[in-house]
Scaffold this motif. Structure first.
Motif, PDB file in Angstrom:
ATOM      1  N   LEU A   1      23.979 -26.939   4.043  1.00 53.72           N
ATOM      2  CA  LEU A   1      23.679 -28.412   3.105  1.00 53.72           C
ATOM      3  C   LEU A   1      24.889 -27.215   2.933  1.00 53.72           C
ATOM      4  N   THR A   2      25.632 -28.336   2.319  1.00 54.14           N
ATOM      5  CA  THR A   2      26.660 -27.382   1.299  1.00 54.14           C
ATOM      6  C   THR A   2      27.017 -29.180   0.358  1.00 54.14           C
ATOM      7  N   VAL A   3      26.574 -28.919  -1.525  1.00 50.67           N
ATOM      8  CA  VAL A   3      27.082 -29.871  -2.113  1.00 50.67           C
ATOM      9  C   VAL A   3      27.837 -29.673  -3.114  1.00 50.67           C
ATOM     10  N   THR A   4      28.591 -30.689  -3.481  1.00 49.74           N
ATOM     11  CA  THR A   4      29.563 -29.642  -4.034  1.00 49.74           C
ATOM     12  C   THR A   4      29.800 -31.135  -4.689  1.00 49.74           C
ATOM     13  N   GLN A   5      28.836 -30.573  -7.124  1.00 51.89           N
ATOM     14  CA  GLN A   5      29.713 -31.723  -7.608  1.00 51.89           C
ATOM     15  C   GLN A   5      31.538 -31.815  -8.328  1.00 51.89           C
TER      16      GLN A   5
ATOM     17  N   VAL B   1      23.062 -38.778  -7.324  1.00 53.95           N
ATOM     18  CA  VAL B   1      24.111 -38.702  -8.212  1.00 53.95           C
ATOM     19  C   VAL B   1      23.926 -39.112  -9.815  1.00 53.95           C
ATOM     20  N   ARG B   2      22.885 -39.813 -10.017  1.00 56.44           N
ATOM     21  CA  ARG B   2      22.286 -39.481 -11.289  1.00 56.44           C
ATOM     22  C   ARG B   2      21.907 -38.701 -12.474  1.00 56.44           C
ATOM     23  N   LYS B   3      21.377 -37.062 -11.192  1.00 58.34           N
ATOM     24  CA  LYS B   3      20.606 -36.425 -11.798  1.00 58.34           C
ATOM     25  C   LYS B   3      23.142 -35.165 -11.879  1.00 58.34           C
ATOM     26  N   THR B   4      22.200 -34.643 -13.472  1.00 61.68           N
ATOM     27  CA  THR B   4      23.789 -34.296 -14.134  1.00 61.68           C
ATOM     28  C   THR B   4      23.711 -32.769 -13.634  1.00 61.68           C
ATOM     29  N   ASP B   5      22.582 -32.145 -13.387  1.00 63.93           N
ATOM     30  CA  ASP B   5      22.726 -30.818 -12.775  1.00 63.93           C
ATOM     31  C   ASP B   5      22.978 -30.700 -11.449  1.00 63.93           C
ATOM     32  N   ALA B   6      23.788 -29.140 -11.400  1.00 65.98           N
ATOM     33  CA  ALA B   6      24.181 -29.484  -9.600  1.00 65.98           C
ATOM     34  C   ALA B   6      22.759 -28.928  -9.211  1.00 65.98           C
ATOM     35  N   THR B   7      22.223 -28.066  -9.427  1.00 68.79           N
ATOM     36  CA  THR B   7      20.769 -27.508  -9.308  1.00 68.79           C
ATOM     37  C   THR B   7      19.868 -28.697  -8.935  1.00 68.79           C
ATOM     38  N   GLU B   8      19.385 -29.599  -9.672  1.00 66.59           N
ATOM     39  CA  GLU B   8      18.850 -30.939  -9.675  1.00 66.59           C
ATOM     40  C   GLU B   8      19.838 -31.545  -8.664  1.00 66.59           C
ATOM     41  N   GLN B   9      20.909 -31.576  -8.609  1.00 66.12           N
ATOM     42  CA  GLN B   9      20.959 -32.438  -7.970  1.00 66.12           C
ATOM     43  C   GLN B   9      20.808 -31.980  -6.481  1.00 66.12           C
ATOM     44  N   ARG B  10      21.224 -30.755  -5.782  1.00 65.92           N
ATOM     45  CA  ARG B  10      20.413 -30.431  -4.272  1.00 65.92           C
ATOM     46  C   ARG B  10      19.043 -30.422  -4.308  1.00 65.92           C
ATOM     47  N   GLN B  11      18.092 -30.119  -5.097  1.00 63.32           N
ATOM     48  CA  GLN B  11      17.141 -30.393  -4.941  1.00 63.32           C
ATOM     49  C   GLN B  11      16.796 -31.070  -4.719  1.00 63.32           C
ATOM     50  N   GLU B  12      17.113 -32.391  -5.438  1.00 69.59           N
ATOM     51  CA  GLU B  12      17.171 -33.797  -4.956  1.00 69.59           C
ATOM     52  C   GLU B  12      17.329 -34.935  -3.166  1.00 69.59           C
ATOM     53  N   ILE B  13      18.665 -34.296  -3.400  1.00 70.12           N
ATOM     54  CA  ILE B  13      18.833 -34.193  -1.682  1.00 70.12           C
ATOM     55  C   ILE B  13      18.346 -33.891  -1.155  1.00 70.12           C
ATOM     56  N   GLU B  14      18.060 -32.922  -0.716  1.00 66.65           N
ATOM     57  CA  GLU B  14      16.709 -31.173  -0.410  1.00 66.65           C
ATOM     58  C   GLU B  14      15.609 -32.065   0.076  1.00 66.65           C
ATOM     59  N   ASN B  15      14.510 -32.728  -1.500  1.00 63.37           N
ATOM     60  CA  ASN B  15      13.283 -33.883  -1.275  1.00 63.37           C
ATOM     61  C   ASN B  15      14.174 -35.067  -0.081  1.00 63.37           C
ATOM     62  N   ILE B  16      14.838 -36.041  -1.010  1.00 60.87           N
ATOM     63  CA  ILE B  16      14.932 -36.985  -0.128  1.00 60.87           C
ATOM     64  C   ILE B  16      15.437 -37.012   1.482  1.00 60.87           C
ATOM     65  N   PHE B  17      16.565 -35.981   1.690  1.00 62.52           N
ATOM     66  CA  PHE B  17      16.068 -35.781   3.700  1.00 62.52           C
ATOM     67  C   PHE B  17      15.455 -35.558   3.889  1.00 62.52           C
ATOM     68  N   LEU B  18      14.605 -34.840   3.544  1.00 61.63           N
ATOM     69  CA  LEU B  18      12.968 -33.894   4.024  1.00 61.63           C
ATOM     70  C   LEU B  18      11.877 -35.521   4.285  1.00 61.63           C
TER      71      LEU B  18
END
Length: 163
Positions: free
Chosen positions: A103-107, A72-89
């Motif tokens: 996975l579906t990510v919505t800003q 949520v602290r990231k501003t770019d949607a691509t960075e948000q998705r990547q962060e979610i994937e990394n932390i999830f794994l």
């Protein structure tokens, strides 16, 4: 020489044979017990599989919540998705995940992030009756507060207050 004639029973028709089986009461307990045992075994196995699926779903929810909170602290949607994937794994120990399809990510307009993850988990006992997997889905949302120089405030709730 005359042979003695014996009367042969007439061949039973299928309907008569079925009627005879239905009317025969000998051994019914064993048949009913065997069928009942199988049904009971399937029901117990389904309960165990359901419990395992709920545990897997909770693990998914915990890992997705952690990913969304970090993203949520990231501003770019691509960075948000990547962060979610990394932390999830880093937090999930279950089956392999295909993030492209699952996975579906919505800003959102209010700067919040919403993620929905759909997975299938394998069953152990329900495979006997042809149910090899169960669909699971979790959803998580987070919104970032206004920028604070002190950093984010995270409140953690524990079951005993000592966690």
């Amino acid at each position: 020489m005359n042979r003695p004639t014996t009367s042969r029973p007439k061949a039973l028709t299928a309907v008569q044979a079925l009627a005879r089986i239905v009317e025969d009461r000998g051994g019914n307990f064993a048949v009913i017990a065997a069928i009942g045992f199988f049904v009971l075994l399937i029901a117990a196995g389904a309960a165990i599989d359901f419990g395992l699926a709920l545990t897997e779903r909770q693990k998914m929810q915990d890992a997705l919540d952690a990913g969304v909170l970090a993203a949520v602290r990231k501003t770019d949607a691509t960075e948000q998705r990547q962060e979610i994937e990394n932390i999830f794994l880093a937090n999930f120990t279950g089956d392999a995940v295909n993030f492209t399809d699952d996975l579906t990510v919505t800003q959102n307009a209010d700067k919040s992030v919403t993620a929905v993850l759909k997975l299938r988990t394998r069953t152990v006992f329900m495979g006997i009756v042809g149910i090899d997997s169960v669909a699971l889905a979790v959803r998580s949302s987070a919104i970032a507060a206004a920028s604070d120089p002190a950093g984010p405030c995270i409140i953690a709730l524990g079951s005993t207050g000592q966690d």
